[in-house]
Scaffold this motif. Structure first.
Motif, PDB file in Angstrom:
ATOM      1  N   GLY A   1       0.781  -1.230   0.000  1.00 56.51           N
ATOM      2  CA  GLY A   1       0.000   0.000   0.000  1.00 56.51           C
ATOM      3  C   GLY A   1       0.813   1.280   0.000  1.00 56.51           C
ATOM      4  O   GLY A   1       0.606   2.159  -0.865  1.00 56.51           O
ATOM      5  N   PRO A   2       1.744   1.471   0.947  1.00 54.59           N
ATOM      6  CA  PRO A   2       2.521   2.720   0.947  1.00 54.59           C
ATOM      7  C   PRO A   2       3.394   2.893  -0.300  1.00 54.59           C
ATOM      8  O   PRO A   2       3.593   4.023  -0.759  1.00 54.59           O
ATOM      9  CB  PRO A   2       3.377   2.590   2.214  1.00 54.59           C
ATOM     10  CG  PRO A   2       2.617   1.654   3.093  1.00 54.59           C
ATOM     11  CD  PRO A   2       1.982   0.677   2.156  1.00 54.59           C
ATOM     12  N   TYR A   3       3.927   1.775  -0.832  1.00 51.24           N
ATOM     13  CA  TYR A   3       4.726   1.890  -2.055  1.00 51.24           C
ATOM     14  C   TYR A   3       3.862   2.421  -3.206  1.00 51.24           C
ATOM     15  O   TYR A   3       4.244   3.352  -3.926  1.00 51.24           O
ATOM     16  CB  TYR A   3       5.299   0.527  -2.442  1.00 51.24           C
ATOM     17  CG  TYR A   3       6.546   0.116  -1.715  1.00 51.24           C
ATOM     18  CD1 TYR A   3       7.664   0.939  -1.673  1.00 51.24           C
ATOM     19  CD2 TYR A   3       6.623  -1.114  -1.073  1.00 51.24           C
ATOM     20  CE1 TYR A   3       8.810   0.561  -1.013  1.00 51.24           C
ATOM     21  CE2 TYR A   3       7.768  -1.514  -0.416  1.00 51.24           C
ATOM     22  CZ  TYR A   3       8.868  -0.677  -0.385  1.00 51.24           C
ATOM     23  OH  TYR A   3      10.010  -1.071   0.270  1.00 51.24           O
ATOM     24  N   ARG A   4       2.704   1.785  -3.389  1.00 51.42           N
ATOM     25  CA  ARG A   4       1.822   2.220  -4.474  1.00 51.42           C
ATOM     26  C   ARG A   4       1.453   3.694  -4.302  1.00 51.42           C
ATOM     27  O   ARG A   4       1.466   4.467  -5.270  1.00 51.42           O
ATOM     28  CB  ARG A   4       0.553   1.371  -4.501  1.00 51.42           C
ATOM     29  CG  ARG A   4      -0.395   1.758  -5.643  1.00 51.42           C
ATOM     30  CD  ARG A   4      -1.752   1.074  -5.512  1.00 51.42           C
ATOM     31  NE  ARG A   4      -1.661  -0.371  -5.647  1.00 51.42           N
ATOM     32  CZ  ARG A   4      -1.793  -1.217  -4.631  1.00 51.42           C
ATOM     33  NH1 ARG A   4      -2.001  -0.746  -3.406  1.00 51.42           N
ATOM     34  NH2 ARG A   4      -1.710  -2.515  -4.822  1.00 51.42           N
ATOM     35  N   ALA A   5       1.150   4.080  -3.073  1.00 53.93           N
ATOM     36  CA  ALA A   5       0.762   5.466  -2.812  1.00 53.93           C
ATOM     37  C   ALA A   5       1.896   6.436  -3.133  1.00 53.93           C
ATOM     38  O   ALA A   5       1.678   7.511  -3.710  1.00 53.93           O
ATOM     39  CB  ALA A   5       0.326   5.611  -1.348  1.00 53.93           C
ATOM     40  N   ALA A   6       3.124   6.073  -2.769  1.00 53.15           N
ATOM     41  CA  ALA A   6       4.271   6.952  -3.011  1.00 53.15           C
ATOM     42  C   ALA A   6       4.572   7.082  -4.499  1.00 53.15           C
ATOM     43  O   ALA A   6       4.938   8.166  -4.977  1.00 53.15           O
ATOM     44  CB  ALA A   6       5.491   6.430  -2.269  1.00 53.15           C
ATOM     45  N   PHE A   7       4.417   5.977  -5.249  1.00 49.58           N
ATOM     46  CA  PHE A   7       4.778   5.993  -6.669  1.00 49.58           C
ATOM     47  C   PHE A   7       3.702   6.624  -7.543  1.00 49.58           C
ATOM     48  O   PHE A   7       3.978   6.982  -8.688  1.00 49.58           O
ATOM     49  CB  PHE A   7       5.048   4.568  -7.156  1.00 49.58           C
ATOM     50  CG  PHE A   7       6.229   3.903  -6.516  1.00 49.58           C
ATOM     51  CD1 PHE A   7       7.308   4.651  -6.057  1.00 49.58           C
ATOM     52  CD2 PHE A   7       6.267   2.522  -6.364  1.00 49.58           C
ATOM     53  CE1 PHE A   7       8.403   4.024  -5.455  1.00 49.58           C
ATOM     54  CE2 PHE A   7       7.368   1.891  -5.771  1.00 49.58           C
ATOM     55  CZ  PHE A   7       8.430   2.652  -5.310  1.00 49.58           C
ATOM     56  N   THR A   8       2.483   6.756  -7.023  1.00 51.49           N
ATOM     57  CA  THR A   8       1.381   7.261  -7.844  1.00 51.49           C
ATOM     58  C   THR A   8       0.859   8.609  -7.363  1.00 51.49           C
ATOM     59  O   THR A   8      -0.223   9.034  -7.769  1.00 51.49           O
ATOM     60  CB  THR A   8       0.212   6.253  -7.857  1.00 51.49           C
ATOM     61  OG1 THR A   8      -0.223   6.016  -6.515  1.00 51.49           O
ATOM     62  CG2 THR A   8       0.634   4.937  -8.491  1.00 51.49           C
TER      63      THR A   8
END
Length: 521
Positions: free
Chosen positions: A202-209
């Motif tokens: 979740g946090p990775y996706r949020a940071a990259f998008t």
């Protein structure tokens, strides 16, 4: 330095956090897939001058994930603001690293009234091409596999992160010029990844998008955005940033030491704008749902899970076997909690409790639990000790006979092997997985011939995770439990009612049957 752990209940979920020090409030946000454990060195240093609060971000560590399928970084920032409200913090100094940095960034943008100063260390703003590559490869699904292959992948995944960026691109151009990580370093990273499970994505996706095209120009709170020169994969991202607002300062320190000096200066300049230490907020229950809290005892923190409500029947206190934790009770506790409160404790040195200075003997553990029970069940209780906790339950019954009406306990007889120290490639995790799988398949009572849930890889994953958490204390606990004068101690119980449980995976079924018999009578 007295670092204490707490749990806050926020909007139907729970947030685990660490806290130390006094003075203006500082909030530390870890990177993914780590937990607040990563922030301990910085927490200790800053707690000399500040009240430092380091939460596990939602879905990581011991914090409940957000109930959103694909949360944005704005969702994480809103959740952080709600957490601060719950613990009584209006405005804080905020520091974040990598994915944690982008949460600090969004908090400053969306909630400027909550931020005295934000320090963003590791600005994430990939190009469109890089973003597409990261979204396709960086945070692959994490699904426990019956073969145990996911543990080998987890070890390789976290080790490769120190060697290549991105971790999945194996080339000289992707090599990172840092020393090889130690086995203990990789193990700490893997433990956090295993705790998060598939929620790590979740946090990775949020940071990259993130929608960052104009974000930096919208920030009103004082904010320092920096990317260290050794953090070379992220340095080009600064060039993608929109022209920042006058509240934003941008820096490229040469080293982590220089970055920390900039952090210190920024916080010192704005410390007067941050709230001072709030009182520790008590953990609010989640009704009939299982919920967690941490008891601050004299010798350390004890992690506790609770199901159900107080009734006319005394609470049922559950003590787990070695290599397990209170989480092991989650499959049966809701059933037992239909007519009474059920409380499961992580024993000292196990699960998410402190080791209390190496207290491994039944007598030493019982003494610690007496302090906890004075808080949890001061008016009386029934007690259950599974496996190696059987002697602990008996010693606790001997020490607290007036408050105890019934003790159910097993005499530890089955052989137990603690998880081995870290091995290259995570081989110790794989061995533990195979050993637990063997018990389920072939030992008497392992799956009880009928319990399909025992064959669930997710359940087996939790068992191995518990074994990893309790690795340091397991050998001492096993030796002390096996050497305990169990039968002699049972004879000394006097008026306390005693029921014997089998020392096998069938113990829960046996306890359920005993509880039903008592209820019928």
């Amino acid at each position: 330095m007295d670092i204490r752990r707490h749990v806050a209940t926020v909007a139907g979920r729970q947030v685990h956090y660490r806290r130390a020090g006094t003075g203006p409030v500082v909030v530390l946000l870890h990177q993914s897939p780590r937990s607040s454990l990563e922030m301990l060195p910085l927490l200790r240093r800053l707690a000399q001058s500040y009240t430092v609060i380091a939460p596990d971000t939602p879905g990581n560590g011991l914090s409940t994930p957000l109930s959103i399928a694909a949360p944005t970084m704005g969702d994480f920032a809103d959740a952080l603001a709600a957490f601060l409200t719950e613990i009584g913090v209006g405005k804080a100094l905020v520091y974040g690293f990598h994915t944690g940095a982008m949460c600090a960034f969004e908090l400053a943008r969306r909630h400027p009234d909550r931020v005295a100063c934000a320090v963003v260390n590791g600005y994430v703003h990939p190009s469109a091409e890089e973003r597409d590559d990261l979204l396709a490869n960086y945070f692959v699904p994490f699904v426990p596999d019956w073969s145990g292959a996911h543990l080998v992948w987890a070890w390789a995944r976290m080790r490769e992160q120190y060697i290549f960026y991105p971790w999945y691109r194996k080339s000289d151009a992707a090599r990172i010029a840092i020393p090889e990580p130690s086995l203990d370093t990789v193990q700490a990273d893997v433990l956090d990844l295993l705790c998060a499970g598939d929620h790590y994505r979740g946090p990775y996706r949020a940071a990259f998008t993130g929608d960052l095209d104009t974000a930096a120009s919208e920030i009103e709170a004082p904010t320092l955005i920096m990317t260290m020169k050794p953090d070379w994969p992220l340095r080009p991202h600064l060039a993608h940033m929109a022209p920042p607002s006058p509240s934003v300062t941008v820096a490229e320190p040469d080293t982590m030491a220089e970055a920390m000096a900039l952090l210190d200066a920024a916080f010192a300049a704005h410390r007067a704008d941050a709230d001072l230490s709030p009182a520790v907020a008590p953990t609010r229950p989640l009704g009939d749902e299982g919920w967690a809290r941490v008891l601050a005892l004299a010798g350390g923190d004890l992690f506790v899970r609770t199901w159900g409500e107080d009734t006319v029947r005394p609470p049922l206190l559950l003590l787990h076997d070695v290599g397990r934790s209170s989480a092991d009770m989650g499959d049966v506790a809701p059933t037992w909690a239909r007519d009474r409160k059920v409380i499961a404790l992580d024993l000292p040195g196990c699960g998410d409790s402190a080791d209390f200075g190496g207290a491994v003997t039944p007598v030493a553990q019982a003494a610690i639990l007496r302090e906890a029970i004075a808080i949890l069940a001061p008016d009386g209780f029934d007690l259950v000790g599974f496996g190696t906790a059987g002697p602990v339950a008996i010693e606790l019954a001997l020490a607290s006979p007036d408050g105890l009406s019934h003790v159910y306990a097993a005499r530890p007889e089955a052989p137990r092997t603690p998880m081995q120290p870290p091995e290259a490639g995570g081989l110790h995790l794989f061995k533990a997985w195979l050993a637990e799988r063997q018990k389920i398949l072939f030992e008497p009572g392992g799956s009880d011939g009928r319990d399909e849930a025992a064959l669930d890889p997710a359940r087996l994953h939790r068992i191995v995770l518990d074994a990893l958490k309790g690795q340091a204390s397991a050998a001492g606990i096993i030796a002390a439990a096996v050497g305990h004068a169990f039968e002699t101690s049972v004879e000394a119980l006097g008026t306390v009612r005693f029921s014997r449980l089998p020392d096998s995976p069938a113990a829960k079924h046996a306890l359920s049957a005993l509880l039903c018999e008592l209820e019928a009578a």
